[in-house]
Design a protein around this motif. Structure first.
Motif, short mmCIF file in Angstrom:
data_model
loop_
_atom_site.label_atom_id
_atom_site.label_comp_id
_atom_site.label_asym_id
_atom_site.label_seq_id
_atom_site.Cartn_x
_atom_site.Cartn_y
_atom_site.Cartn_z
N GLU A 162 0.85 -1.20 0.00
CA GLU A 162 0.00 0.00 0.00
C GLU A 162 0.88 1.24 0.00
O GLU A 162 1.84 1.36 0.76
CB GLU A 162 -0.90 0.00 1.24
CG GLU A 162 -1.89 1.17 1.25
CD GLU A 162 -2.75 1.17 2.49
OE1 GLU A 162 -3.53 2.13 2.66
OE2 GLU A 162 -2.65 0.23 3.30
N ASN A 163 0.55 2.18 -0.89
CA ASN A 163 1.30 3.43 -0.99
C ASN A 163 0.97 4.32 0.21
O ASN A 163 -0.16 4.75 0.38
CB ASN A 163 0.94 4.14 -2.30
CG ASN A 163 1.84 5.33 -2.57
OD1 ASN A 163 2.45 5.89 -1.67
ND2 ASN A 163 1.94 5.71 -3.84
N THR A 164 2.00 4.59 1.04
CA THR A 164 1.80 5.43 2.23
C THR A 164 2.60 6.72 2.12
O THR A 164 2.94 7.34 3.13
CB THR A 164 2.24 4.66 3.48
OG1 THR A 164 3.61 4.26 3.35
CG2 THR A 164 1.37 3.44 3.71
N ASP A 165 2.91 7.14 0.89
CA ASP A 165 3.71 8.35 0.69
C ASP A 165 2.89 9.59 1.01
O ASP A 165 1.65 9.59 0.92
CB ASP A 165 4.20 8.40 -0.76
CG ASP A 165 5.38 9.34 -0.91
OD1 ASP A 165 5.85 9.88 0.10
OD2 ASP A 165 5.83 9.54 -2.06
N ALA A 166 3.60 10.65 1.38
CA ALA A 166 2.96 11.95 1.61
C ALA A 166 2.94 12.72 0.31
O ALA A 166 3.91 12.69 -0.45
CB ALA A 166 3.73 12.72 2.68
N VAL A 167 1.86 13.41 0.05
CA VAL A 167 1.71 14.18 -1.18
C VAL A 167 1.24 15.59 -0.85
O VAL A 167 0.76 15.86 0.25
CB VAL A 167 0.71 13.51 -2.15
CG1 VAL A 167 1.25 12.19 -2.65
CG2 VAL A 167 -0.65 13.31 -1.49
N LYS A 168 1.41 16.47 -1.84
CA LYS A 168 0.95 17.84 -1.64
C LYS A 168 -0.57 17.91 -1.54
O LYS A 168 -1.28 17.06 -2.09
CB LYS A 168 1.41 18.71 -2.82
CG LYS A 168 2.88 19.07 -2.79
CD LYS A 168 3.20 20.04 -3.93
CE LYS A 168 4.63 20.52 -3.86
NZ LYS A 168 4.92 21.49 -4.94
N ARG A 169 -1.04 18.95 -0.86
CA ARG A 169 -2.49 19.16 -0.76
C ARG A 169 -3.04 19.69 -2.08
O ARG A 169 -2.29 20.26 -2.88
CB ARG A 169 -2.80 20.16 0.35
CG ARG A 169 -2.53 19.65 1.76
CD ARG A 169 -2.90 20.71 2.77
NE ARG A 169 -1.95 21.81 2.78
CZ ARG A 169 -2.25 23.05 3.17
NH1 ARG A 169 -3.48 23.36 3.53
NH2 ARG A 169 -1.34 24.00 3.18
N PRO A 170 -4.33 19.51 -2.30
CA PRO A 170 -4.94 20.10 -3.50
C PRO A 170 -4.81 21.63 -3.48
O PRO A 170 -4.59 22.22 -2.41
CB PRO A 170 -6.41 19.67 -3.41
CG PRO A 170 -6.42 18.51 -2.47
CD PRO A 170 -5.30 18.74 -1.51
N PRO A 171 -4.93 22.29 -4.64
CA PRO A 171 -4.83 23.75 -4.66
C PRO A 171 -5.81 24.40 -3.69
O PRO A 171 -6.94 23.94 -3.52
CB PRO A 171 -5.17 24.11 -6.12
CG PRO A 171 -4.83 22.88 -6.89
CD PRO A 171 -5.12 21.73 -5.99
N ALA A 172 -5.36 25.48 -3.05
CA ALA A 172 -6.17 26.15 -2.04
C ALA A 172 -7.27 26.99 -2.67
O ALA A 172 -7.19 27.39 -3.85
CB ALA A 172 -5.28 27.02 -1.17
N ASP A 173 -8.27 27.30 -1.88
CA ASP A 173 -9.37 28.18 -2.30
C ASP A 173 -8.81 29.59 -2.46
O ASP A 173 -8.15 30.11 -1.55
CB ASP A 173 -10.46 28.15 -1.24
CG ASP A 173 -11.69 28.96 -1.66
OD1 ASP A 173 -11.65 29.57 -2.75
OD2 ASP A 173 -12.67 28.98 -0.91
N PRO A 174 -8.99 30.24 -3.60
CA PRO A 174 -8.45 31.59 -3.80
C PRO A 174 -8.86 32.57 -2.70
O PRO A 174 -8.15 33.56 -2.45
CB PRO A 174 -9.04 32.01 -5.16
CG PRO A 174 -9.30 30.72 -5.87
CD PRO A 174 -9.69 29.74 -4.81
#
Length: 727
Positions: A162-174
């Motif tokens: 299972e992939n347990t890597d950390a990833v960036k968050r989705p783009p923020a609300d303007p």
């Protein structure tokens, strides 16, 4: 009587063979029980003594194996009873790299059966264990000898982890985005004034502390302008060797200030800087420096940049150009205002809430602080206690410092900060991500380590298989060359070929190959080591001398570095690091060279000198004098006629002790020494320019009028490496 002696001799031969097999099989790890001779009712040992002529080799082997099978311990017998061996119906599934034990299970046989089949191969049974790996051709041979067929087993698909890597968050609300300071990178050619410009902006004396006028590694600084605006500057080295670091700087930057000296114009690193900015899609501001000098020509700089698609506003382009003098501080506020204006046009904003995201700009090991990184925060707000992940290491933030070494409690987007608390030193350019807990950080690091191991294993398997194939082909070629010899003759030939290596020490073996330079590279920060390694990657003169980097890392020179260099007969190169007195004494005792430098030019020049010292010497002829043959005659010595040339020295002098050569129509006819050199019937050692003389050679050669006699001496000259590191 003779018949009885022959029978006894054959008996001894057979007994010796049986004992050898018993000894081989009884000492295996699989059966460590003490030997207890057990009589076999089917084949009593004494029958071998009575009737040796009727016993064949295979039957003796069977006796040895049957005796050996009684050696298993009780525990192993219980395990065999519990573990049922799957029976096969004449067909065995085989795969690559099966062990002896695995093959026995697949065939439904015991391990002794495999050993018995291996007697038909050239494998040394003494070196085998139940967990020894067999070659595929040996596996097939064993199956065939057992009267079975084989088929290749289907590869079992490994269960995906299972992939347990950390990833960036989705783009923020303007709606939640807030303005942030622009991140500006100063790029340009070496000595065009980048550090002086930053020094003037920061009002510090960083430039005066730089070695050789070159910024040795990336620094990040926050500049407060009188107007209240903040600008984050990345100071990247201008040297060609640090192009990778400049490229990394452009990936986190918003604006590039391209510094060009007004009197020098566009240079090699200037073009590279333009390419880095263009690849990253970052806008440029042109700062034409040293405009206070009389030879300054800003207009020429602008026109030269047109050839590289950098069009200033006065030529209809969108690149702002500011004439400055970083040393005198002229027009620096104009440059700062131009930077702020461009930043406003770009509308630079970031989300200062949530988990932190950033980039490692610089990393190093500090004696007091441990692993330390300089980072640019790109999202979120970094505070003490945050758990961060970068590459294959993680940190719980203990302390944070600004560019002046003052402790800070928080760092918002666009702010450079020095972070303490890392378990290991991450690499410059690694992405920093905040995670929820230390347990989560362990999961991320474990996953990334696992992924790297899988990739490394794939590469290693490919390399190993290629090497195995190569070695097998070499072995078969050697065997073919020696096929006509007996095994004793083959052994003698191989012994003679490898004798010089068998009795030499490891260091002496390394010294045999002088055309190899093994180096150890130590640097102050990760970015410096990376840049040096990139220079070494450009090495392209392996045919002259092989360059081998056996170790690299950060920190001062250690005892381990010296020991490693001694083992490989290598050289230790240190960049902005130290070696204490005890290390220097140890290196001197072991004959290891330690080269310490603070300037990149010196390190590379020293490295080139070391490479050149590994090259072979060449003999160069240095002409001392020249003479022309004006007349030819001969003299009789005993029964021999000796040709004599009447000459006049045209250049230099003729020295009888030196070497000579005879040139006729541009071709060298002879080389050697003079047998005689005379002036007016007197033997002389030296004839000077303009003086006539008579001479004869140490070999019978007839002279022609117009021949040239050259007097020369030979000198050994050290070759220099043809490698050009690009500066």
């Amino acid at each position: 009587m003779n018949r009885a002696l022959i029978l006894k001799f054959e008996n001894l031969v057979h007994i010796r063979g049986a004992c050898r097999q018993l000894r081989t099989l009884s000492y295996r790890k699989v059966n460590r029980a003490q030997w207890k001779p057990v009589q076999s009712s089917a084949h009593p040992v004494r029958s071998v003594l009575l009737y040796p002529q009727f016993w064949q080799k295979d039957k003796l082997i069977s006796i040895a194996l049957s005796q050996h099978r009684h050696l298993a311990t009780k525990e192993e017998t219980k395990q065999k009873k519990k573990k049922k061996i799957p029976l096969t119906k004449g067909e065995v599934e085989i795969r690559q790299k099966m062990t002896i034990e695995e093959l026995a299970q697949a065939m439904g046989k015991d391990i002794d059966h495999i050993y018995e089949a291996l007697l038909y191969t050239d494998i040394d049974l003494d070196s085998l264990e139940p967990d020894s790996v067999l070659y595929e051709d040996h596996i097939k041979l064993i199956v065939k000898k057992s009267g079975m067929k084989y088929k290749s087993a289907k590869l079992k698909e490994e269960k995906e982890r299972e992939n347990t890597d950390a990833v960036k968050r989705p783009p923020a609300d303007p709606a939640v985005l807030t303005p942030r300071p622009p991140v500006v990178t100063i790029l340009g050619h070496v000595d065009h004034g980048k550090t002086t410009l930053l020094d003037s902006l920061r009002k510090t004396q960083v430039a005066s502390m730089e070695a050789g006028g070159i910024t040795q590694h990336i620094g990040a600084f926050l500049v407060h302008l009188p107007s209240g605006e903040k600008i984050t500057f990345l100071d990247t080295p201008g040297h060609a060797a640090f192009s990778a670091m400049r490229a990394r700087g452009t990936h986190v930057t918003d604006i590039v200030i391209l510094v060009v000296a007004a009197e020098d114009g566009v240079m090699q690193q200037t073009i590279e800087s333009i390419q880095h900015a263009r690849k990253a899609g970052v806008p440029l501001i042109l700062a034409i420096n040293k405009c206070d000098k009389p030879e300054a020509d800003p207009e020429r700089v602008k026109k030269e940049l047109l050839a590289h698609d950098v069009v200033c506003e006065e030529f209809g382009g969108d690149v702002q150009a500011v004439n400055i003098s970083a040393l005198k501080g002229e027009n620096l506020m104009v440059l700062a205002e131009a930077t702020v204006a461009l930043a406003e046009m770009l509308e630079l904003k970031a989300d200062s809430t949530g988990l932190v995201e950033g980039t490692v700009i610089e990393s190093r090991k500090d004696k007091g602080k441990g692993p330390v990184t300089t980072a640019i925060i790109q999202r979120g707000t970094l505070r003490k206690g945050c758990v961060l992940v970068a590459g294959k290491t993680w940190a719980k933030v203990r302390f944070m410092f600004d560019e002046n070494g003052k402790a800070v409690d928080a760092a918002s987007p666009g702010i450079p900060v020095e972070i303490m608390g890392w378990k290991e030193v991450p690499s410059a350019g690694d992405e920093i991500l905040e995670v929820e807990s230390e347990q989560r950080a362990h999961e991320v690091v474990a996953w990334r380590t696992y992924v790297e191991q899988q990739e490394r294993m794939k590469r290693d398997v490919e390399v190993i298989e290629a090497k195995q194939k190569e070695h097998r082909m070499e072995y078969e070629k050697k065997q073919q060359k020696l096929a006509h010899l007996t095994w004793r003759q083959r052994k003698a030939v191989l012994y003679k070929a490898n004798k010089h290596l068998m009795f030499s020490k490891p260091k002496e073996r390394t010294e045999m190959d002088k055309n190899v330079l093994s180096v150890i590279v130590k640097g102050d920060v990760d970015g410096s080591v990376e840049a040096i390694l990139q220079i070494l990657d450009s090495y392209d003169a392996d045919d002259e001398c092989k360059l081998d980097v056996i170790h690299f890392g950060m920190g001062d020179i250690s005892e381990t570095d010296v020991s490693l260099a001694e083992a490989f007969n290598g050289v230790v190169f240190g960049f902005s690091v130290k070696a204490n007195e005890s290390i220097k004494k140890l290196a001197a005792k072991k004959g290891v060279k330690i080269k310490l430098h603070n300037i990149i030019y010196k390190l590379i020049e020293d490295l080139k000198d070391e490479l050149s010292s590994r090259l072979s010497l060449s003999v160069v002829e240095n002409a001392i004098g020249e003479a022309s043959v004006l007349d030819v005659f001969s003299v009789t010595v005993g029964k021999n006629k000796i040709p004599v040339a009447g000459c006049r020295v045209q250049k230099g002098l003729l020295d009888k002790k030196k070497k000579f050569k005879l040139i006729r129509n541009g071709d060298v006819i002879w080389k050697g020494s003079l047998s005689s050199l005379k002036h007016h019937k007197d033997d002389v050692q030296v004839i000077k320019m303009g003086v006539d003389c008579g001479l004869s050679l140490d070999k019978y050669i007839e002279f022609n009028i117009g021949d040239e006699i050259i007097c020369y001496e030979e000198k050994e000259v050290q070759h220099t490496t043809s490698w050009d590191p690009g500066f």
